[in-house]
Design a protein around this motif. Structure first.
Motif, PDB file in Angstrom:
ATOM      1  N   ARG A  41       1.002  -1.095   0.150  1.00  0.00           N
ATOM      2  CA  ARG A  41       0.393   0.125   0.056  1.00  0.00           C
ATOM      3  C   ARG A  41       1.055   1.345   0.380  1.00  0.00           C
ATOM      4  O   ARG A  41       0.630   2.163  -0.225  1.00  0.00           O
ATOM      5  CB  ARG A  41      -0.900  -0.025   1.220  1.00  0.00           C
ATOM      6  N   ASP A  67      -9.598  -5.997  11.199  1.00  0.00           N
ATOM      7  CA  ASP A  67      -8.479  -5.469  11.878  1.00  0.00           C
ATOM      8  C   ASP A  67      -8.903  -3.841  12.423  1.00  0.00           C
ATOM      9  O   ASP A  67      -9.990  -3.442  12.125  1.00  0.00           O
ATOM     10  CB  ASP A  67      -7.697  -4.578  10.401  1.00  0.00           C
ATOM     11  N   GLU A 127      -7.071   2.025  13.916  1.00  0.00           N
ATOM     12  CA  GLU A 127      -7.961   2.144  12.494  1.00  0.00           C
ATOM     13  C   GLU A 127      -8.449   2.649  12.674  1.00  0.00           C
ATOM     14  O   GLU A 127     -10.461   1.929  12.223  1.00  0.00           O
ATOM     15  CB  GLU A 127      -8.115  -0.139  12.295  1.00  0.00           C
ATOM     16  N   ASP A 162      -2.894   2.106   9.146  1.00  0.00           N
ATOM     17  CA  ASP A 162      -1.639   1.129   8.066  1.00  0.00           C
ATOM     18  C   ASP A 162      -2.321   1.512   6.087  1.00  0.00           C
ATOM     19  O   ASP A 162      -1.821   1.002   5.334  1.00  0.00           O
ATOM     20  CB  ASP A 162      -1.954  -0.491   8.154  1.00  0.00           C
ATOM     21  N   SER A 185      -2.944  -3.034  10.673  1.00  0.00           N
ATOM     22  CA  SER A 185      -3.035  -1.666  11.755  1.00  0.00           C
ATOM     23  C   SER A 185      -2.824  -3.312  13.405  1.00  0.00           C
ATOM     24  O   SER A 185      -2.021  -2.387  13.771  1.00  0.00           O
ATOM     25  CB  SER A 185      -4.556  -1.473  11.910  1.00  0.00           C
ATOM     26  N   ASP A 235      -7.442  -8.101   6.653  1.00  0.00           N
ATOM     27  CA  ASP A 235      -6.838  -7.436   5.313  1.00  0.00           C
ATOM     28  C   ASP A 235      -5.589  -8.119   4.226  1.00  0.00           C
ATOM     29  O   ASP A 235      -5.266  -8.258   4.009  1.00  0.00           O
ATOM     30  CB  ASP A 235      -4.848  -6.731   6.364  1.00  0.00           C
TER      31      ASP A 235
HETATM   32 CA    CA Z   1      -6.245  -2.588   7.498  1.00  0.00          CA
END
Ligand code: CA
Length: 280
Positions: free
Chosen positions: A21, A61, A125, A165, A204, A255
């Motif tokens: 990412r 997450d 998160e 994240d 996260s 994720d």
């Molecule tokens: Ca995440």
């Protein structure tokens, strides 16, 4: 190994970017150590978590990491309050059972923070508003209609820790200028909500675990849970309605990554010389 060197190792370990990412560009070196120190010094900690999915349900997450942090802080004798949307509270309650901690999450409402008098705000998160005042997921979709404005708490002057994240979470405002180029849809989704100390991780939950590991080193107490507890926690929250934010499935994945990959991260954190860095 000194505490700051240990924390630099933890930052690199949890900053691994399996989803590619671009989150490694959003790491603020030294912030994880500073975040752990602020947690060790705090008395009343409010923890916000949960990224509401399509029908408002929780994702896998965020809540597990927030619960691990809450359990660690409670074990250190601190007052801890978890806060989220009503739909996410059942997931938090189920997860707390697996950690064998009596944590009573409350729904977000105006005045939540004031009533609890937190001296530290923590976000794991949580959606943070973008420059246009709306909330976005990483696909660039507007999700404002299903997000309670918990991030408003972080726009005040209180000390805060943000864990994320993707660039669209509370705390990412601290590195706002970098998100547009580092993250897909960054210009649209980047959060303007800052924090005092930012922990950016590949997932996260990993950032929260990294902080618990740092707290273990700082206090000389074994605070990080093990893989068996994580399996029980994940099983509990998925049964309570949590889904994977990437795949949309009610499965023991986070994720889009299989449980085994997360358990490996926990084991890697346990393998660090946490006791040797205590108090240094
Ligand atoms: Ca995440």
């Amino acid at each position: 190994m000194s505490f700051s060197t240990l924390c630099a190792h933890i930052e690199t370990l949890v900053g691994r970017d399996p989803g590619q990412r671009g989150c490694s560009c959003l790491i603020e070196p030294g912030d994880l150590a500073a975040a752990a120190r602020s947690m060790a010094a705090a008395a009343n900690v409010l923890i916000a978590t949960g990224f509401p999915q399509a029908s408002g349900e929780a994702e896998t997450d965020g809540p597990p990491g927030a619960l691990a942090l809450a359990a660690a802080l409670a074990a250190l004798g601190k007052q801890v309050q978890l806060v989220a949307e009503p739909r996410i509270l059942a997931v938090l309650t189920a997860g707390a059972l697996a950690l064998d901690r009596r944590l009573t999450p409350i729904p977000f409402a105006e005045g939540t923070a004031g009533a609890f008098h937190p001296d530290l705000l923590v976000s794991v998160e949580r959606p943070g508003r973008a420059a246009d005042g709306h909330y976005y997921n990483l696909r660039g979709e507007c999700i404002t209609h299903r997000v309670a404005p918990v991030d408003a708490l972080f726009l005040g002057s209180a000390a805060s820790v943000g864990i994320g994240d993707g660039g669209n979470e509370v705390g990412m405002g601290k590195v706002y200028g970098r998100i547009a180029t580092a993250v897909r849809h960054g210009q649209r989704v980047a959060s303007v909500v800052p924090c005092s100390h930012l922990v950016t991780a590949g997932v996260s939950n990993w950032g929260a675990w990294g902080l618990v590991a740092a707290l273990s080193a700082l206090t000389g107490r074994p605070l990080l849970h093990g893989p068996a507890t994580e399996v029980a926690l994940m099983t509990g929250i998925v049964a309570a309605g949590a889904i994977d934010g990437v795949t949309g499935q009610a499965a023991l994945t986070v994720d889009g990554l299989p449980l085994a990959e997360h358990l490996q991260m926990l084991e890697a954190l346990h393998a660090l010389p946490l006791a040797a860095a205590a108090g240094i």
